[in-house]
Motif scaffolding. Structure first.
Motif, PDB file in Angstrom:
ATOM      1  N   SER A  84      -8.164  -2.005  -0.427  1.00 58.44           N
ATOM      2  CA  SER A  84      -7.825  -2.182   0.980  1.00 58.44           C
ATOM      3  C   SER A  84      -7.710  -0.859   1.732  1.00 58.44           C
ATOM      4  O   SER A  84      -7.658  -0.846   2.943  1.00 58.44           O
ATOM      5  CB  SER A  84      -6.498  -2.942   1.108  1.00 58.44           C
ATOM      6  OG  SER A  84      -5.448  -2.164   0.583  1.00 58.44           O
ATOM      7  N   ARG A 546      -1.820  -5.308  -1.372  1.00 59.09           N
ATOM      8  CA  ARG A 546      -2.530  -6.575  -1.539  1.00 59.09           C
ATOM      9  C   ARG A 546      -2.605  -7.353  -0.231  1.00 59.09           C
ATOM     10  O   ARG A 546      -3.330  -8.345  -0.139  1.00 59.09           O
ATOM     11  CB  ARG A 546      -1.854  -7.430  -2.617  1.00 59.09           C
ATOM     12  CG  ARG A 546      -1.930  -6.842  -4.016  1.00 59.09           C
ATOM     13  CD  ARG A 546      -1.561  -7.861  -5.065  1.00 59.09           C
ATOM     14  NE  ARG A 546      -0.214  -8.379  -4.875  1.00 59.09           N
ATOM     15  CZ  ARG A 546       0.883  -7.828  -5.379  1.00 59.09           C
ATOM     16  NH1 ARG A 546       0.783  -6.708  -6.083  1.00 59.09           N
ATOM     17  NH2 ARG A 546       2.077  -8.355  -5.176  1.00 59.09           N
ATOM     18  N   ARG A 593      -5.466  -9.820  -0.949  1.00 57.47           N
ATOM     19  CA  ARG A 593      -5.966 -10.002  -2.312  1.00 57.47           C
ATOM     20  C   ARG A 593      -4.808 -10.576  -3.135  1.00 57.47           C
ATOM     21  O   ARG A 593      -4.093  -9.853  -3.837  1.00 57.47           O
ATOM     22  CB  ARG A 593      -6.455  -8.684  -2.885  1.00 57.47           C
ATOM     23  CG  ARG A 593      -7.174  -8.825  -4.228  1.00 57.47           C
ATOM     24  CD  ARG A 593      -7.623  -7.473  -4.763  1.00 57.47           C
ATOM     25  NE  ARG A 593      -8.698  -6.901  -3.987  1.00 57.47           N
ATOM     26  CZ  ARG A 593      -9.988  -7.133  -4.198  1.00 57.47           C
ATOM     27  NH1 ARG A 593     -10.363  -7.960  -5.146  1.00 57.47           N
ATOM     28  NH2 ARG A 593     -10.895  -6.552  -3.447  1.00 57.47           N
ATOM     29  N   SER A 599     -10.308 -12.265  -2.854  1.00 55.88           N
ATOM     30  CA  SER A 599     -10.004 -11.526  -1.637  1.00 55.88           C
ATOM     31  C   SER A 599     -10.311 -12.408  -0.433  1.00 55.88           C
ATOM     32  O   SER A 599     -11.231 -13.236  -0.464  1.00 55.88           O
ATOM     33  CB  SER A 599     -10.813 -10.225  -1.552  1.00 55.88           C
ATOM     34  OG  SER A 599     -12.197 -10.495  -1.542  1.00 55.88           O
TER      35      SER A 599
END
Length: 743
Positions: A84, A546, A593, A599
């Motif tokens: 990310s 995430r 994610r 994702s």
């Protein structure tokens, strides 16, 4: 290394024998950990990889004992573990995207290749606040935050690497094939301070891969597909990187060759699949590091698109226009040279670019035959000096010079039109931006200013009679202010006020002559336009990266926007300045994610863009929607990866793009477009060095009007109503390979 670990709150692992006797540079300033570590290790013969969220492993570079890892090599190491996070240069210095107090979106080139993107228009609309569609003629329509026009120079910045592209007196955003790119950055909101003229709604930066000084690499891609109601498409792409002198000199070349048969028919003439598209492109880049502190880059782009059967406009029944069909080709070349020198406490940059753009068009129009050609040449220089020390005050100062010329010709015997014109534009600017970080609080204060001056000169020749147009002189002071608060390490909340600007243009002399019999007085020179945008936004990376969130709300006041004024029944129009437009909107994006294999990304935006006052003689009223702007845009995608065995992984991906109808108010007879929903799916198998995928683009066979519908009368009781259309459902197979080399 121990001091770096303490300040960055990271863990640093290294072999004492490898680092003994090596001395790093003194570093002062505020940087992302990856950038700070790269600067510390510059010239030491050491590099690093990031093995987890806050653990860096220092390694000896075996084949490059006296030069640091390239930023691209550092990014690759970060990408593996932290998908990310991305390093951007939105403020002309390297920063984490989450730390920049600007609404921005970025995507890596590798992600584009994995999803099978052919051109930049395939994904731009997935970014909040951005509207885009492929015209099918080597050009794309681009709107950012409701800033949209078909007059004047580019209203949104468009950069190919560090080379600015401008249409001089008409907005032009050329197609770029999505191959061997490093990343795309989209900056939303005026970027006039650092990126200059035309960045009223925002700026798109298309950044290609630099040559790597250490790695031999080759990669390729080939696809074969079929389009519903069309023919068989094929494409082949390749790229190669060669370190000629490891650690000092390298070159990288990339190219594409694609042919996409058309799908638009003309039953009146018996023609089928008329709107063929052929693309041939290549790029070359060279990097030379003669010393530890000096980097020299050279580059060349070439693009040629051929469209012998017209563009992607069609009727609702999929028929070609019976009023106007122009065969065209787009060709452009760009050459660039840049140098970066690191003084330790500051970096100096100089860049030069030369570009040439050609667009010939020819074909039937309004019962006659039309031939037209546009040629644009641009030479641009930029020099800047930016601080690199870790001090409370960060700064960038620079100067910009651009000389451009545009040559046009128009032959339309039906109306006895034989016109040529030439316009030259000379622009000069100086700029600066400073950010002060309060020592006792996580707050950054930014102020920037750019002074811009442009001089326009024009000559027109009508049936052999030459007219020298009045000169246009434009100047503008363009500030930017922002306050950014970082409540935690991976979050930013900001407020900002920024001004964007664009020079005016000269009135065509043909329009002035045609307007007189109707009692219409047109200005010889159009005023410059400018925009102020006021914004509040925030972004954060959560749950060990995430989950990424970004949101923004804004209000914009765009003054003196040029619009078209129809000139009676001549079919021509003049140009006038309107009172302007007002835009307000909100944007939201999320990337997640939840588990390593899955994702998800989603974005959406609402843009209310309307004219502030009526324009007599047009269809524009107070509150009328700005041309070609979708009020709602949205996008979402999901990707799932699962290991099949020790060497193979399965991949499944689905994406969706949405836009609401677009309109064009200047001509009251034009009709709105349609709501567009496009879904793409992809399934594949990936190994370390190759992948094979099956794909379906436009699964639902969306064929609505992406743009507004133009209306022309072709018979007493018959109208020709056409609009831009998306490529119908396309099914295919794609094979990719990568042959990595060793350092």
């Amino acid at each position: 290394m121990r001091a770096f670990a303490r300040v960055s709150r990271s863990q640093v692992a290294f072999d004492a024998a490898s680092v003994r006797g090596r001395k790093s540079h003194r570093l002062v300033g505020s940087f992302p950990p990856e950038v700070a570590l790269e600067k510390l290790l510059f010239g030491t013969g050491l590099g690093f990889v990031r093995s987890s969220a806050d653990v860096f492993i220092i390694k000896l570079l075996p084949s490059r004992a006296k030069s640091p890892p390239t930023p691209q090599a550092v990014q690759v190491a970060v990408e593996v573990e932290r998908p990310s996070e991305i390093i951007v240069t939105a403020r002309k210095r390297e920063e984490r995207a989450v730390d920049v107090p600007v609404a921005l979106s970025a995507v890596r080139g590798r992600q584009l290749e994995q999803r099978g993107a052919r051109a930049v228009t395939d994904f731009l609309q997935e970014f909040p606040g951005v509207g885009s569609y492929d015209r099918g003629s080597g050009l794309l329509k681009l709107t950012i935050r409701g800033v949209s026009t078909s007059l004047g120079a580019n209203e949104n910045g468009y950069y190919l690497d560090d080379m600015p592209f401008t249409g001089v007196t008409v907005p032009l955003s050329p197609d770029v094939r999505a191959w061997d790119l490093d990343r795309i950055e989209v900056l939303r909101g005026p970027q006039g301070t650092l990126f200059g003229e035309g960045s009223l709604g925002g700026t798109v930066r298309i950044l290609t891969k630099d040559a790597d000084l250490d790695i031999w690499e080759s990669k390729g891609d080939a696809y074969l597909s079929t389009t519903d109601g069309g023919g068989t498409n094929r494409g082949i792409k390749g790229a190669f990187n060669a370190p000629i002198v490891p650690g000092m000199l390298a070159v990288r070349v990339a190219g594409t060759d694609e042919h996409l048969p058309g799908w638009v028919d003309n039953d009146a003439t018996g023609g089928h699949n008329l709107n063929d598209q052929t693309f041939k492109t290549y790029r070359a880049k060279a990097r030379f590091n003669p010393t530890e502190r000096l980097i020299i880059n050279g580059s060349y782009w070439f693009y040629k698109g051929t469209f012998p059967g017209g563009d992607s406009t069609a009727t609702d029944a999929g028929q070609q226009s019976r009023a106007t069909v122009l065969a065209s080709s787009v060709k452009y070349g760009l050459a660039g040279l840049s140098a970066l020198y690191d003084f330790g406490s500051a970096r100096a940059f100089y860049g030069y670019s030369h570009s040439r753009f050609d667009l010939p068009q020819s074909g039937p129009a309004a019962g006659g035959h039309l031939d037209t050609r546009t040629g644009i040449t641009v030479d641009a220089h930029e020099a800047r000096l930016a601080s690199t020390n870790i001090q409370p005050l960060q700064w960038t100062f620079g100067a910009y010079l651009r000389d451009a010329s545009r040559d046009d010709s128009l032959q339309f015997p039906l109306f006895d039109v034989d016109n040529t014109s030439a316009v030259t534009s000379k622009a000069r600017a100086v700029f600066g931006e400073m950010t002060y970080t309060i020592p006792f609080a996580p707050v950054g204060l930014t102020v920037g200013l750019r002074y811009y001056h442009e001089h326009l000169r024009g000559i027109e020749t009508n049936t052999g009679v030459m007219t020298v147009q009045p000169d246009g002189n434009y100047h503008s002071w363009n500030p930017r202010f922002s306050v950014a608060w970082h409540p935690r390490k991976d979050s930013t909340v900001y407020v900002s006020a920024a001004k964007g600007f664009r020079g005016g243009q000269l009135q065509p002399t043909v329009a002035v002559a045609l307007a007189r019999p109707f009692g219409i007085a047109l200005p010889d020179i159009l005023a410059q336009d400018s925009i102020w945008t006021y914004e509040i936004g925030g972004k954060a990376e959560l749950l060990d990266k995430r989950l990424t969130l970004e949101a923004a709300a804004y209000y914009s006041d765009w003054k003196n926007v040029a619009v078209r004024l129809p000139l009676g029944d001549t079919g021509y129009n003049g140009l006038v300045n309107s009172k302007g437009t007002r835009m307000k909107g909100v944007e939201l994006s999320i990337a997640s994610r939840p588990i390593p294999a899955l994702s998800f990304m989603a974005s959406g935006s609402y843009t209310d863009a309307t004219y502030a006052a009526p324009v007599p003689g047009t269809g524009i009223r107070a509150g009328t929607a700005v041309e070609d702007v979708a009020k709602f845009t949205a996008g979402a995608s999901a990707e799932y990866r699962k290991a099949v065995n020790e060497t193979l992984s399965g991949v499944a991906r689905v994406s969706w793009q949405h836009s609401s109808p677009r309109r064009f108010a200047s001509f009251a007879g034009y009709r709105p477009g349609d709501r567009i929903d496009r879904i793409d799916v992809r399934f594949g198998i990936e190994a370390e060095r190759y992948s094979i995928s099956l794909f379906a683009d436009n699964v639902t066979n969306e064929h609505g009007a992406e743009s507004f519908r133009t209306v022309q009368q072709i018979a007493p009781n018959e109208l020709d109503v056409v609009a831009n259309r998306p490529r119908p459902r396309t099914l295919g197979i794609e094979l990719s390979f990568l042959v990595p080399g060793d350092r």
